[in-house]
Design an enzyme around this catalytic site. Sequence first.
Site, short mmCIF file in Angstrom:
data_model
loop_
_atom_site.label_atom_id
_atom_site.label_comp_id
_atom_site.label_asym_id
_atom_site.label_seq_id
_atom_site.Cartn_x
_atom_site.Cartn_y
_atom_site.Cartn_z
N ASP A 127 0.85 -1.19 0.00
CA ASP A 127 0.00 0.00 0.00
C ASP A 127 0.89 1.24 0.00
OD1 ASP A 127 -2.35 1.39 0.01
OD2 ASP A 127 -2.69 1.22 2.16
N HIS A 134 -4.60 13.69 1.10
CA HIS A 134 -4.85 12.81 2.25
C HIS A 134 -3.71 12.90 3.25
CE1 HIS A 134 -5.91 9.26 4.63
NE2 HIS A 134 -4.70 8.79 4.41
N GLU A 199 -11.04 3.58 3.42
CA GLU A 199 -10.13 4.42 2.64
C GLU A 199 -10.33 4.14 1.17
OE1 GLU A 199 -6.45 5.62 5.60
OE2 GLU A 199 -6.06 4.03 4.15
N GLU A 201 -9.20 3.91 -2.42
CA GLU A 201 -7.92 3.76 -3.11
C GLU A 201 -8.11 3.08 -4.46
OE1 GLU A 201 -4.74 2.15 -0.78
OE2 GLU A 201 -5.49 3.02 1.10
N GLN A 240 -4.90 2.06 15.17
CA GLN A 240 -3.79 2.63 14.40
C GLN A 240 -3.02 3.67 15.20
OE1 GLN A 240 -5.13 4.13 10.60
NE2 GLN A 240 -3.11 4.87 9.98
N LYS A 253 -5.09 -2.36 10.05
CA LYS A 253 -5.38 -2.47 8.63
C LYS A 253 -5.55 -3.92 8.16
CE LYS A 253 -4.13 1.93 7.42
NZ LYS A 253 -4.86 2.82 6.51
N THR A 257 -9.03 -6.10 3.52
CA THR A 257 -8.89 -5.14 2.42
C THR A 257 -9.81 -5.64 1.31
OG1 THR A 257 -6.57 -4.74 2.99
CG2 THR A 257 -7.28 -4.08 0.79
N GLU A 375 -10.92 12.11 7.55
CA GLU A 375 -10.80 13.45 6.98
C GLU A 375 -12.15 14.19 7.01
OE1 GLU A 375 -8.61 11.22 3.73
OE2 GLU A 375 -8.04 13.30 3.30
#
Lengths: 428, 428
Positions: A127, A134, A199, A201, A240, A253, A257, A375
């Site tokens: 990753d 970000h 997230e 991506e 985290q 994480k 995924t 965010e």
Amino acid sequence: MTDETHDPSAVSWVDGAGPGSDFPVQNLPLGIFSEAKGLRRPGVAIGDYILDLVSAADLLDEEWREDLSQPILNAWLSRGPETHRALRQRLFELLTDERYRDDLEVHLIGQSEVRMHVPCLIGDYTDFYVGIHHATNVGKQFRPDNPLLPNYKYVPIGYHGRASSVRPSGEPVTRPRGQRKPPDAETPDYGPSRRLDYELELGMWIGRGNDLGQPIPIGEAGEHIAGFCLLNDWSARDLQAWEYQPLGPFLAKNFLTSVSPWIVTADALEPFRKALPPRAQGDPQPLPYLDDPSDRASGGLAIQLEVTLTSARMRSEGIAPHVLSRGSADAAMYWSAAQIVAHHSSNGCNLQPGDLIATGTLSTDSDEGLGSMLEISRGGKQPLTLPTGETRSFLEDGDEVTLRAWCEREGAVRIGLGECVGRVVPPA
Amino acid sequence: MTDETHDPSAVSWVDGAGPGSDFPVQNLPLGIFSEAKGLRRPGVAIGDYILDLVSAADLLDEEWREDLSQPILNAWLSRGPETHRALRQRLFELLTDERYRDDLEVHLIGQSEVRMHVPCLIGDYTDFYVGIHHATNVGKQFRPDNPLLPNYKYVPIGYHGRASSVRPSGEPVTRPRGQRKPPDAETPDYGPSRRLDYELELGMWIGRGNDLGQPIPIGEAGEHIAGFCLLNDWSARDLQAWEYQPLGPFLAKNFLTSVSPWIVTADALEPFRKALPPRAQGDPQPLPYLDDPSDRASGGLAIQLEVTLTSARMRSEGIAPHVLSRGSADAAMYWSAAQIVAHHSSNGCNLQPGDLIATGTLSTDSDEGLGSMLEISRGGKQPLTLPTGETRSFLEDGDEVTLRAWCEREGAVRIGLGECVGRVVPPA
């Protein structure tokens, strides 16, 4: 490399493959599917259907058949771009020429009738962190005056993720347990994450690999990228924050995924490439091993991105998904796909066919284009309000997050990457 | 679990399997080997020989043969400890009872005549950081007053490493290139690492895995560890210092990781288990998910560790290897093997058979037991002197580093883990 497979006037004889579809004949992504009791096998998306490449093998080059009858696409991806283009051209011919309709229709299966799988056996998943807005937004929460670290504009920052927990779109997102230590607590405790996040991506699937000790030059990096997908790097922010020093995120994480199941080829995205923006004044030029004229000219990806959320209550009340963000990849990425691949191998690290490399969270510089709840809610301080009046700082059980991506521009046919969905469930 | 396979009076009929060997009949580690033009296949180390488990298959349980004829040991490892113990007992019987000698001698091959391989297809490789003196020594170089971060005594810190570049002992260590930014330089450049280092670690091979979302309880963690090896986490300190913020080491590590080829089983190490030291006054007790009475009683590994270095000049002058460090695993590890496995899966992360998990650098609290050049040379400030008068802050081309490990105590037969060797060569 624009050829007849990008011809905007070309139309497939397959239903639902017309304008507006994610999967017109100009796209032709590969994936691995299975029917109720069937084996996993490769197929290509066309409109609302999948063309079964095993049952339709007679119409393909004999030399391709072994690799296109496996339950994973690693061997096929290892063949490199020339062979991938030859398949693309053959599929384009078959799916646009009415004369093949009778032969092929029996090999079409509705996408709603199958289960999609992760298309490769992932040797390594990496990753990156190339979304500069970000990185800035997250950095601001820790260091308001100096959000970006000094290495950011020299080093495409990346780290290794967990391959075993990469799952296809649709798999449930079990809220992870872990050590949580709120700032005001003396000591941590162990329990379900209270700050579960998504997230947004993009993922890249590696085609041809490189030998250990042999870096991939930036000018050849594009040829090693077989295709793209959407990727949701589910993140437990409380785990985290407590665990990540000094070696980076780990249990925050690696519980899951999610990836969209279709490998949208670099060829299909060709009409949507654009020049990389020049470095801003004061920003360093990339070091030579990361700098290439052709990448500068066409390394940008004009991919539109969208994230929506639906709460359990919204679903039960029939309320449409709430848009969390809209943005584009090229407005988010400080480093290009080719720069990512060149950097990853620049120390001799060997990439292998079927490796998965993600961009990191893709946020734009506007409030409408933020790629994570961290965010959007300013670290939990500004909850958002859903159409039901419910508020969210992070994800609640029952929330479903959908990532979508597509490319469109005048003079080209819209191409979709499909979607990547996950719904949060409580731990067992 | 001590049984007749630990009987110190038992002796194999195989030459060289007597006292002092790494591989007496009380050890019986599995590995994957090949002869000049032969296929990769499983064998067991005994004295200076390998017993070929494919050609000797008739003497083994029929039900084991398929998994013990593969070129990787993943399927065998997945079978769990009961089956592994049954093989151990059968091999012990075959290799101690003279009556099998005639049948078996033809299946013995000299270890010097074969090539050893990484024994598994590694799905994921994870590196931990449980060497508290290493963490303290490294932390001191950055934060003299506060070397350990606040999470260290709560969280077994770990991160994901690169599976594709794990190689067996003996593979050359190509000096990696990368971005280097000395503290006094304005900007980084790209070139060969000037601060190449080794790290002394133990590796664990995962046997049975766990399903995604299903943590392994600490009380069951030991049953998921199939065996141990030596591991050298080669590190480029200049690349590491510049790249590692905020997501951890990446290109500084993923150019190569070397492992010793033999999987020394948890059963073979059983006589060398010891109680974990109680937590020092002021140190927190482990959280309940990391705390288990049986782990407290026997989670320590009394494994002796040694690192030697030979420069090109020492080899040409016939000078014996220079000892860089001697220590022991139990004096280095703040967290036990079981705590590592329990923590890794505590968020539901799925471990798979053949996964590789490393401890992190194992330094003791004395100057004689430092597990890296970074520590020995105090970050390069105090070079060491070799018998030739050559000095070293970090590794030079031609340097060969050898890790060795063994267990010994009164009343038990010495067990060896073998060795893990690598010689530095310049980049191509």
